[in-house]
Design a protein around this motif. Structure first.
Motif, short mmCIF file in Angstrom:
data_model
loop_
_atom_site.label_atom_id
_atom_site.label_comp_id
_atom_site.label_asym_id
_atom_site.label_seq_id
_atom_site.Cartn_x
_atom_site.Cartn_y
_atom_site.Cartn_z
N UNK A 285 0.83 -1.22 0.00
CA UNK A 285 0.00 0.00 0.00
C UNK A 285 0.86 1.26 0.00
N UNK A 286 1.98 1.20 -0.71
CA UNK A 286 2.83 2.38 -0.84
C UNK A 286 2.14 3.41 -1.72
N UNK A 287 2.23 4.67 -1.33
CA UNK A 287 1.51 5.73 -2.03
C UNK A 287 2.15 6.05 -3.38
N UNK A 288 1.31 6.45 -4.33
CA UNK A 288 1.81 6.92 -5.61
C UNK A 288 2.54 8.24 -5.40
N UNK A 289 3.71 8.40 -6.00
CA UNK A 289 4.44 9.66 -5.80
C UNK A 289 3.84 10.80 -6.60
N UNK A 290 4.10 12.01 -6.16
CA UNK A 290 3.76 13.17 -6.97
C UNK A 290 4.66 13.23 -8.19
N UNK A 291 4.12 13.80 -9.26
CA UNK A 291 4.87 13.95 -10.51
C UNK A 291 4.84 15.42 -10.89
N UNK B 182 -2.77 10.46 -1.29
CA UNK B 182 -2.98 10.60 0.15
C UNK B 182 -3.30 9.24 0.77
N UNK B 183 -3.11 9.16 2.09
CA UNK B 183 -3.49 7.93 2.80
C UNK B 183 -5.00 7.70 2.73
N UNK B 184 -5.76 8.79 2.74
CA UNK B 184 -7.22 8.64 2.62
C UNK B 184 -7.60 8.01 1.30
N UNK B 185 -6.87 8.36 0.25
CA UNK B 185 -7.14 7.76 -1.06
C UNK B 185 -6.82 6.27 -1.07
N UNK B 186 -5.73 5.90 -0.41
CA UNK B 186 -5.37 4.47 -0.33
C UNK B 186 -6.48 3.70 0.38
N UNK B 187 -6.98 4.26 1.49
CA UNK B 187 -8.06 3.59 2.22
C UNK B 187 -9.31 3.48 1.35
N UNK B 188 -9.64 4.55 0.64
CA UNK B 188 -10.84 4.54 -0.21
C UNK B 188 -10.73 3.51 -1.32
N UNK B 189 -9.56 3.42 -1.94
CA UNK B 189 -9.37 2.47 -3.03
C UNK B 189 -9.33 1.03 -2.53
N UNK C 57 -11.44 -0.25 -0.35
CA UNK C 57 -12.74 -0.65 0.18
C UNK C 57 -13.12 -0.01 1.48
N UNK C 58 -12.52 1.12 1.83
CA UNK C 58 -12.80 1.75 3.10
C UNK C 58 -14.28 2.05 3.33
N UNK C 59 -14.98 2.36 2.24
CA UNK C 59 -16.41 2.68 2.38
C UNK C 59 -17.25 1.44 2.65
N UNK C 60 -16.65 0.27 2.53
CA UNK C 60 -17.39 -0.99 2.71
C UNK C 60 -16.75 -1.83 3.80
N UNK C 61 -16.22 -1.18 4.82
CA UNK C 61 -15.44 -1.88 5.85
C UNK C 61 -16.20 -3.05 6.46
N UNK C 62 -17.48 -2.91 6.68
CA UNK C 62 -18.24 -3.98 7.33
C UNK C 62 -18.94 -4.92 6.38
#
Length: 468
Positions: free
Chosen positions: A416-422, A443-450, A452-457
């Motif tokens: 889950x390493x973040x994509x670098x800025x370009x 961002x870390x929030x984007x990693x969580x969202x991608x 399945x963060x919105x479907x945690x349960x």
């Protein structure tokens, strides 16, 4: 020519060094931003100009030529927009790539759709927009028949065409052989791409397909990319040209009016030099297939890696400098997530590494054999192994050169390493460096969202009755 390099190569190296220093000075690189991708705008513009000039030199005046950038090489909207403004179109191979090209402002008449697995919906969209389509196989051509000639299921009988403006053709595999990297050789005997011309009955089928469909006007082939020598690329184009001539003779008129020769010019990853050049390739084609350039055929090219590779650099901070087994190891933030091919297949995809000090200046000193490691949690995550460089120390920077294509824009989310800025860069009028954001750091929030963060349960709702 300086130290064996052209002025263009020397100037490119100077611009890169200045950009790394400026990135550190302005905080684009540092303890809190330990990895970035840098794109040399001037270099990209120069490559686009060299491509146009090389084919203009060998092509009869007035010949329509479309240079369509292979979007898969660097799928970034600002890059596609820059190339568009430099007269380069787009070759796309998925709905996502088509969306990127459209977002960049590339018009349908300067877009080509190639893919071995187009869905009916993809074909329908391309035909509605007027995008050129190369059918990969007989089944795909059947689908196009049904869309172009809805009242003639087999697409025969001279039924009137629908309103599509799309130039249509067939992709063939000349089966001329592979190069030194099997995965990038697309004209082998068993390649998944196109109609295999040397298979029993295949050539005859292609000729009949054109004879029965007067709206087929293009022929496409692509021999491969990295690891393919110029002689083999030229042979693939020559075989395709010969087939176009055969089809037109059989039909009795110049039905095929455009030949798409693909792209695939390999890149020299061993030094700063650009080799081979577009001029060398165009002249080799002119010598081997002179009829291709006499004005009877329009041309389409699909270069990707060769337009961008030399103009991109991944720069990563050395987080720790240690040793193992007596060999120094620089642990950086650039590894498999940005240089997947190099990490997994280093023999085929080696990268040059440049050393910079903590202020972003080229590092001097005696060469020391060392490893340059990435951040991922497996032992093979190495940008370079046993490489002789000025010793990298904590707080220095390691730069992976020639990474403008198929590297930092193709993120592999290991750990889950973040994509670098370009960031793109170009000289300013005062002799400094200007930067523009091409892609924000993830961002870390984007990693969580991608992830399945919105479907945690979601999975906890699927317990079998009575299981708890």
């Amino acid at each position: 020519m300086v130290n064996g390099y052209s002025d263009t190569a020397r100037d490119r190296a100077v611009r890169r060094d200045e950009a790394v220093r400026a990135a550190v000075e302005r905080g684009l690189l540092g303890p809190d931003s330990p990895i970035v991708g840098l794109l040399d705008v001037t270099g990209i513009q120069e490559s686009a100009g060299e491509l146009r000039a090389a084919f203009d030199e060998v092509t009869a005046p007035g010949t329509p030529v479309l240079h369509a950038f292979a979007v898969k090489a660097t799928p970034l909207v600002p890059v596609l927009r820059l190339l568009h403004e430099e007269g380069i179109g787009a070759e796309v191979a998925s709905p996502g790539e088509l969306a990127l090209a459209r977002a960049a402002g590339v018009s349908p008449d300067r877009t080509v759709l190639d893919s071995p697995a187009k869905t009916p919906a993809e074909l329908r969209e391309a035909l509605a927009l007027g995008i050129a389509v190369n059918a990969d196989n007989p089944q795909e051509l059947d689908r196009i028949d049904a869309l172009v000639l809805p009242h003639s299921p087999k697409g025969m009988g001279g039924a009137p065409m629908a309103a599509s403006r799309s130039p249509l053709g067939i992709r063939v595999n000349p089966q001329v052989g592979g190069g030194s990297i099997g995965a990038t050789s697309t004209a082998t005997a068993t390649s998944k791409f196109g109609v295999a011309l040397r298979d029993a009955g295949a050539r005859e089928w292609v000729v009949r397909a054109y004879a029965e469909r007067p709206w087929l006007s293009r022929l496409h082939a692509h021999t491969g990319s990295q690891g393919i020598p110029l002689a083999l690329m030229t042979q693939g184009v020559a075989e395709t040209y010969a087939l176009a001539e055969e089809i037109n003779r059989y039909i009795g008129r110049p039905q095929i009016d455009t030949i798409d020769i693909g792209g695939g010019l390999p890149v020299n990853f061993a030094s700063e030099a650009t080799a081979p050049t577009y001029t060398e390739y165009a002249r080799a084609l002119k010598e081997a297939v002179p009829g291709l350039f006499d004005g009877r055929y329009g041309l389409v090219t699909e270069f990707g890696r060769s337009l961008l590779a030399k103009h991109g650099t991944i720069v990563a901070r050395v987080e720790y400098a240690k040793s193992a087994g007596g060999r120094p190891v620089a642990v950086t933030h650039a590894g498999v997530q940005v240089a997947t091919r190099t990490v997994y297949v280093p023999g085929s995809w080696p990268l040059r590494i440049a050393a910079y000090d903590g202020k972003g200046r080229p590092k001097s000193g005696p060469d020391v054999v060392q490893d340059v490691a990435g951040p991922a949690c497996f032992a093979g995550d190495l940008l370079a192994e046993g490489r002789a460089l000025p010793l990298l120390e904590q707080g220095d920077y390691a730069a992976a050169l020639d990474t403008g294509a198929y590297y930092f824009a193709h993120h592999y989310a290991y750990n889950s390493l973040a994509r670098p800025g370009i960031y793109g860069f170009a000289p300013d009028q005062a002799g400094g460096v200007r930067f523009a954001t091409v892609r924000d750091p993830q961002t870390l929030a984007s990693i969580v969202a991608e992830s399945g963060g919105a479907h945690a349960g979601a999975l906890t709702t699927l317990h079998a009755p009575g299981s708890r």
